[in-house]
Design a protein around this motif. Sequence first.
Motif, mmCIF file in Angstrom:
data_model
loop_
_atom_site.group_PDB
_atom_site.id
_atom_site.type_symbol
_atom_site.label_atom_id
_atom_site.label_comp_id
_atom_site.label_asym_id
_atom_site.label_seq_id
_atom_site.Cartn_x
_atom_site.Cartn_y
_atom_site.Cartn_z
ATOM 1 N N ILE A 154 -2.967 54.534 -9.373
ATOM 2 C CA ILE A 154 -1.788 53.925 -9.998
ATOM 3 C C ILE A 154 -2.063 53.521 -11.448
ATOM 4 O O ILE A 154 -1.178 53.613 -12.305
ATOM 5 N N ASN A 155 -3.295 53.129 -11.747
ATOM 6 C CA ASN A 155 -3.604 52.740 -13.117
ATOM 7 C C ASN A 155 -3.751 53.931 -14.043
ATOM 8 O O ASN A 155 -3.498 53.824 -15.249
ATOM 9 N N GLY A 156 -4.148 55.061 -13.501
ATOM 10 C CA GLY A 156 -4.185 56.261 -14.327
ATOM 11 C C GLY A 156 -2.799 56.591 -14.852
ATOM 12 O O GLY A 156 -2.638 56.997 -16.018
ATOM 13 N N ILE A 157 -1.782 56.396 -14.021
ATOM 14 C CA ILE A 157 -0.398 56.641 -14.444
ATOM 15 C C ILE A 157 0.073 55.528 -15.376
ATOM 16 O O ILE A 157 0.706 55.785 -16.405
ATOM 17 N N TYR A 158 -0.275 54.305 -15.044
ATOM 18 C CA TYR A 158 0.120 53.151 -15.861
ATOM 19 C C TYR A 158 -0.490 53.242 -17.263
ATOM 20 O O TYR A 158 0.169 52.935 -18.267
ATOM 21 N N LEU A 159 -1.728 53.683 -17.371
ATOM 22 C CA LEU A 159 -2.458 53.695 -18.641
ATOM 23 C C LEU A 159 -2.365 55.030 -19.379
ATOM 24 O O LEU A 159 -3.075 55.240 -20.360
ATOM 25 N N HIS A 160 -1.499 55.935 -18.915
ATOM 26 C CA HIS A 160 -1.521 57.303 -19.437
ATOM 27 C C HIS A 160 -1.270 57.386 -20.935
ATOM 28 O O HIS A 160 -1.660 58.363 -21.582
ATOM 29 N N ASP A 161 -0.615 56.390 -21.534
ATOM 30 C CA ASP A 161 -0.313 56.423 -22.969
ATOM 31 C C ASP A 161 -1.099 55.385 -23.768
ATOM 32 O O ASP A 161 -0.775 55.135 -24.937
ATOM 33 N N ILE A 162 -2.133 54.798 -23.167
ATOM 34 C CA ILE A 162 -2.900 53.758 -23.853
ATOM 35 C C ILE A 162 -3.510 54.289 -25.156
ATOM 36 O O ILE A 162 -3.754 53.538 -26.108
ATOM 37 N N GLY A 163 -3.719 55.585 -25.242
ATOM 38 C CA GLY A 163 -4.283 56.197 -26.444
ATOM 39 C C GLY A 163 -3.365 56.148 -27.648
ATOM 40 O O GLY A 163 -3.776 56.509 -28.762
ATOM 41 N N LYS A 164 -2.135 55.694 -27.456
ATOM 42 C CA LYS A 164 -1.240 55.534 -28.596
ATOM 43 C C LYS A 164 -1.680 54.403 -29.521
ATOM 44 O O LYS A 164 -1.085 54.191 -30.581
ATOM 45 N N ILE A 165 -2.736 53.693 -29.156
ATOM 46 C CA ILE A 165 -3.328 52.733 -30.094
ATOM 47 C C ILE A 165 -4.056 53.447 -31.235
ATOM 48 O O ILE A 165 -4.478 52.798 -32.196
ATOM 49 N N HIS A 214 6.928 50.532 -22.695
ATOM 50 C CA HIS A 214 6.896 51.854 -22.078
ATOM 51 C C HIS A 214 6.010 51.861 -20.829
ATOM 52 O O HIS A 214 6.364 52.449 -19.799
ATOM 53 N N MET A 215 4.873 51.198 -20.915
ATOM 54 C CA MET A 215 3.973 51.148 -19.762
ATOM 55 C C MET A 215 4.610 50.413 -18.599
ATOM 56 O O MET A 215 4.486 50.831 -17.439
ATOM 57 N N ASN A 216 5.312 49.333 -18.891
ATOM 58 C CA ASN A 216 5.965 48.583 -17.814
ATOM 59 C C ASN A 216 7.126 49.368 -17.212
ATOM 60 O O ASN A 216 7.385 49.282 -16.004
ATOM 61 N N THR A 217 7.828 50.145 -18.038
ATOM 62 C CA THR A 217 8.898 50.998 -17.498
ATOM 63 C C THR A 217 8.304 52.118 -16.653
ATOM 64 O O THR A 217 8.837 52.471 -15.595
ATOM 65 N N THR A 218 7.183 52.659 -17.103
ATOM 66 C CA THR A 218 6.476 53.668 -16.311
ATOM 67 C C THR A 218 6.070 53.084 -14.963
ATOM 68 O O THR A 218 6.237 53.724 -13.913
ATOM 69 N N LYS A 219 5.553 51.874 -14.987
ATOM 70 C CA LYS A 219 5.155 51.202 -13.748
ATOM 71 C C LYS A 219 6.362 50.981 -12.841
ATOM 72 O O LYS A 219 6.273 51.158 -11.617
ATOM 73 N N LYS A 220 7.497 50.639 -13.430
ATOM 74 C CA LYS A 220 8.713 50.442 -12.634
ATOM 75 C C LYS A 220 9.080 51.710 -11.873
ATOM 76 O O LYS A 220 9.358 51.675 -10.660
ATOM 77 N N TYR A 221 9.049 52.850 -12.574
ATOM 78 C CA TYR A 221 9.418 54.102 -11.917
ATOM 79 C C TYR A 221 8.342 54.564 -10.945
ATOM 80 O O TYR A 221 8.653 55.161 -9.910
ATOM 81 N N LEU A 222 7.097 54.291 -11.267
ATOM 82 C CA LEU A 222 6.021 54.638 -10.347
ATOM 83 C C LEU A 222 6.218 53.934 -9.012
ATOM 84 O O LEU A 222 6.134 54.559 -7.946
ATOM 85 N N GLU A 223 6.500 52.654 -9.053
ATOM 86 C CA GLU A 223 6.668 51.903 -7.801
ATOM 87 C C GLU A 223 7.964 52.283 -7.100
ATOM 88 O O GLU A 223 8.029 52.287 -5.866
ATOM 89 N N LEU A 224 8.994 52.624 -7.878
ATOM 90 C CA LEU A 224 10.240 53.093 -7.268
ATOM 91 C C LEU A 224 9.994 54.365 -6.462
ATOM 92 O O LEU A 224 10.424 54.492 -5.312
ATOM 93 N N VAL A 225 9.263 55.308 -7.079
ATOM 94 C CA VAL A 225 8.969 56.573 -6.403
ATOM 95 C C VAL A 225 8.031 56.349 -5.217
ATOM 96 O O VAL A 225 8.260 56.871 -4.115
ATOM 97 N N LEU A 226 6.984 55.572 -5.432
ATOM 98 C CA LEU A 226 6.005 55.359 -4.369
ATOM 99 C C LEU A 226 6.611 54.672 -3.160
ATOM 100 O O LEU A 226 6.385 55.076 -2.013
#
Length: 860
Positions: free
Chosen positions: A88-99, A39-51
């Motif tokens: 960019i890392n705030g967006i990438y890490l937004h779901d890290i709390g799912k641990i 999920h984080m890598n897919t989020t990163k994919k869309y983040l860079e697509l948009v940016l």
Amino acid sequence: MGCKIMEYEYVTIEELLNHPNDILAHLKEGKKSETLLEHMNTTKKYLELVLKDYHIDKNVKHIIENIKKEDTNNCSERVHQIIFELFINGIYLHDIGKINPNFQALKMSNNKFQSFSNNSKHALLSAIIYQDIYIEKMDTYAKLKDDEYNLLFAITHIFAYLISRHHTHLNELVDYIDDQDKITTQLKHHNEFIQSINIDVGNKNYYKNEKEYQTDVEDYLETSEIYILARLFYSLLIACDYYATYDYMSSSSIEVRDFGLVKNVPNIKEYYHQTEIMKKVNQYFNYKKTHRGKNPFSNEPINALRSDMLKEATDTLNANKEKNIFYLEAPTGSGKTNISINLALNILEQNDSINKIMYIFPFNTLVDQTFETLTKSLGEKLESTVVNAITPIKTNKMNDEEAVNYDEEYLNYLFLHYPLIITTHVRLFNMLFGCSREENIPLMHLANSVIIIDEVQSYKIKIWKEIIYFFDQYSQFLNIKIIIMSATLPKLDELLKGEIKEASYSNLIKNREAYFMNPLFRDRVALDYSLLDGEMMDLETKEEQLDFLLDKVDAIWKEKGKAKILIEFLTTNSARAFYDKALEKHRHKEVFELTGSDNKNERMRIIDLVRNKLEDCLLITTQVIEAGVDIDMDIGFKSISFLDAEEQFLGRINRSCKRKGRAYFFDIDEAKTIYKGDFRLEQNLHKKKLREVLETKEFSQFYQNILEEIDLYKNRNNDDNFRITKSEIIKMRFSKIYEKMRLIDNENTVDLFVNGVENINGKRVKGKVVWDEYKKLLNNNELSFGEKKIKLSAVKSKMNYFIYTLYIRNPALKRPSVYEEEIGELYFIDDEQALKKNGKFNKMEAYKLFNHEPSDMDFL
């Protein structure tokens, strides 16, 4: 010179988490579970697509490069790079709390984890982990000065707060102080959690109290750049999370082509210039230049004048490409919409990074009207889409056999994946200042756009200074070109003297007198003040005044034989009283009433009749008729309010400029009661000086005094002081700013659904059928989220034909004494006849259901 932020440096999640592939992010029946890493890598994919492909990285970097340290000096390139990394890392890490083991066990049914409490939330934990990671990293950065460290700490804190709110709504940054302790006290001693992550989480006490927080953080947030960066961060965070989740749930990737960007501008311009009006305009320009051939406007001087205005506005725009905000001040009937289309296409042609157009209107009647104009002018080359509360969500289904991908279509609607959008000022302000997730998502799509704003003078005058300040800041940092157009246009940037260092404004019409003072516009309507100066003012009761007006209407009809007459009151109460009198006296005539109480069907029916089919009629109305409604009347009567409203009203008289119109002004309703606190009210047509302004169209004189009064008011010691707004920006008080910038207060309103029969799309439809359809959809839990939203929007558009809104000052009286059913705060009333008179909704009778004694304010 700005720095060059180049690198996309991400936290290495595999080093941060001990067993990343054991942690799940999403589940779907019949599909392999999605891991957090996926999920984080897919989020990163869309983040860079948009940016990158949407050019938003340039916006982000531009904002960052303008962030200054406490001493107002520019930050180092290293600090700028770190801020971008934080972003960019705030967006990438937004779901890290799912641990969170509780989340894994309870939400993901992950048997590799055991829950130890019912606290399965992850957003706040994500924020704390993100902040812990970067505070630890910053302690290792070399050559960071104290003020640089404090600035970075403040920005990290803001991004962490926004991460903590990505499944809810924004409130105030200071709330994050209390939030931090809520979950980490449970987790930091739990062995399973500690073993899952290679960082000490929750043991850093950043703040002891709010005072310490204000000293550490707020001192470094003294400009609006960080506020706009924060809102853009939040928009991108929610958007990329949504895109990534949609990607997994639907197994469908979103490409940049799906963002609804404007493409093939040369083809669009070619199509536009092949329309009948533009072919004549270009032929006229060629004739003026060469004096050869035929002048297509030899018998249409008004069109020649409109064409000259289009050319002047376009030439001025082309000479001021670097500016961000443009004023298009043009007389009523001068073709502002067509001029604005030409301006927008020129901006798109000149600037590759601009890729979307938005039209913003204060009234839904103008939305529908402009949609029709744009469709004629641009066809399918640039598809126009209406986005508002009363229009069904658009789907691209071509025929009955083709299936609709509802989830994709709802995503397009939510994200404004359309190249040309027509919407309301309320929707725009929700994007700029809203606090909910859905309100914030479209902000990223405002970046790199042309926004055309019509009738800005109709916005709440007490926030004009805030409005132009935010327009200035958003346009500067998000690469937005704003065109503000009106026949009565206050130059709002005058309010910003001393507030901003650089203004970026341009008046597109330099020689306004050439148009406003041209007889075709200036003499279009003769002004008559006899009702303000004569015996009508001596009449003691409203009843006598209304009878006097009706006699005046009778005299005009006797003199002319037939005429299209418009009369505007300030309240629906006065309009209804006059309508009842006129209907009783002139049953052989076409007499109509049009107010804010009428539904869309009634408005469209009346406007169509008056505009296209009748040459002899009386239209009784309120302010809903003023701005931009395309009707062309012979004679007008208006109860006075303020000067720009009078000029907007004149725009409905002799709109075609083909004859001589006349307007009479009178004074019945107490404008000060209705427009409480509006600085314009003292400058009314009882004053000779203001009559001269209205006749000469020198509105700058009128607005100069008004703007000075606003500026004085904004510097007084009151709750509306502009310094308070600046303070709220610094403190990231998102909800306070939203409350201040909200254009319409709906908190004290209640909606009644009144049963009856309406003509909807050519079919007679019973209200009860629509109500039952709505209830059935609400209770249907088998539909997907997107399908339910789209089908509800279609039903709601039909419901608007039956819904009437009342203003109830006392919240304790918001429930009617008689109703059949309720859904939320919407009440179904089956007895249509009890609430209608002469076929029209009767507010006075409706108020009896609430034991509410209405005032003039209730009949606006």
